[in-house]
Design an enzyme around this catalytic site. Sequence first.
Site, short mmCIF file in Angstrom:
data_model
loop_
_atom_site.label_atom_id
_atom_site.label_comp_id
_atom_site.label_asym_id
_atom_site.label_seq_id
_atom_site.Cartn_x
_atom_site.Cartn_y
_atom_site.Cartn_z
N LYS A 139 -14.06 -0.24 14.74
CA LYS A 139 -12.69 -1.06 14.60
C LYS A 139 -12.36 -0.69 16.25
O LYS A 139 -11.69 -1.84 16.87
CB LYS A 139 -11.80 -0.29 13.87
N PHE A 188 -5.05 3.25 14.30
CA PHE A 188 -5.26 4.27 13.47
C PHE A 188 -6.46 3.55 12.46
O PHE A 188 -6.40 2.38 12.25
CB PHE A 188 -4.17 4.40 12.50
N ASN A 244 0.97 -1.02 0.02
CA ASN A 244 -0.12 0.14 0.07
C ASN A 244 0.85 1.29 -0.13
O ASN A 244 2.36 1.18 0.04
CB ASN A 244 -0.94 -0.16 1.12
N LYS A 283 -11.65 -4.31 18.30
CA LYS A 283 -10.26 -4.78 18.79
C LYS A 283 -9.79 -4.21 20.14
O LYS A 283 -8.66 -4.39 20.37
CB LYS A 283 -9.40 -3.88 17.63
N ASP A 335 -3.83 -6.74 4.89
CA ASP A 335 -4.78 -7.59 5.64
C ASP A 335 -4.51 -8.93 5.01
O ASP A 335 -4.94 -10.05 5.78
CB ASP A 335 -6.23 -7.22 5.19
#
Length: 408
Positions: free
Chosen positions: A344, A330, A215, A348, A284
């Site tokens: 998220k 983030f 990325n 998490k 991912d």
Amino acid sequence: MPPRWASNKKILLGISGGIAAYKTPELVRAWIKSGAEVEIIMTEMGARLVSPLALSTLSKRRAWRDEDLMSDERGWRIPHITLSDWADVLVVAPCTANVLRMAATGDSSTLLGAAMLACDAPQIFFPAMNSHMWANEATRANVHILEKRGHTVIDPDSGPLACGYEGKGRLPSTEAILDETWRSLRGDHDFKGKKVLVTAGPTHEYIDPARFLSNPSTGKMGYAIAAEARYRGADVALVSGPVSLRAPSGVRRISVTTASEMYEACLAETPDSDFIIKAAAVGDYRAKEYSPRKRKRGEAASITLDLEQNEDIASSIGRMKSPGQVLVGFAAETENTRENALDKMEKKHLDMIVANDVTKEGAGFASDTNSVEIHFAGEFGFPYRSISGDKWEVASEILDAAVSLRNR
Ligand SMILES: Cc1cc2nc3c(=O)[nH]c(=O)nc-3n(C[C@H](O)[C@H](O)[C@H](O)COP(=O)(O)O)c2cc1C
């Protein structure tokens, strides 16, 4: 790009007679470019090794010499006192064995010697010399005395020396000298004694020896956080994917390539960390099957890659973290930024999330600026703070928020 608070700082640079004096014009230029003001005092041997004219041109001030110690040119304004009072920090680079001795014994027979004795601001010494001179008991004793007095003495780098030796004695890089100066000028070391784990950069998931999935992350945000945490006194471990950035001086960098390697490194570092700040853009997915030979164009008109999920680093740390540890994630999103980020954070078990819409101009990947919302867990979706600014400002706000969370 230097931190914004570095501008207008007043740096008094002592240049002594080490061969590395030839590197100081570049150092002065870097400080001036950062917005700092620089006054220079040269020893006579220093002035033989590098041009006072070049230095005064770059600093846009005169380069002070020993003859100025007794000059009546400025009347009652005595240079060694006015320069010392003016300085926010005194940096001696390169520092000869002789100037180390002068500082340790309070020898004020030269302008630099007198200024070192008169200066109340923090003092940083960058010794550079032949490796035997550095290892000599006399030098060791002088370093010890200066450190005991609260001054900072930065060990020289190792490598080939101008005198032909190979060993410890080189002046650290200009960037490392800048980092140490900013750390000293940062003042409030509110992270002193704290361990901060930062992740940064992309991961590379190889599909064959010549190709990988990745990325556009450059690591700038994570590196700014690591540097700022270090300036604020933290003991920083930086788990970094492949980037072209220099590790901030004093930061322990652990270089990794794949998400699995980042996972292993983070899990090993987590138990010791007070703050875990996950700014990396972790892939991912990885290829289910890695081809040990390069796939050739033309072997097939099209190919299908079978991908499998990588380990979820944030979730794993979220499950294993102990009370008191602060876990910051983030969320780089392209739509429904706040909703996705809050989701998220909950899934998490993060304590805090930094949400940014990477499609916004001046935010996200590769940019020197960022625009983010900081959210705390359990605070009904109201942002604790929204910030737009350069990555240094954002890094500083993220650390402020993380500290405030820990102190609650
Ligand atoms: C070409 C040359 C290079 C030198 N390089 C160093 C050095 O890197 N470090 C050091 O401690 N002394 C070095 N010296 C010795 C110092 O210049 C000498 O000790 C001098 O007295 C130092 O003066 P100062 O500390 O007032 O600048 C060098 C001498 C010469 C001639």
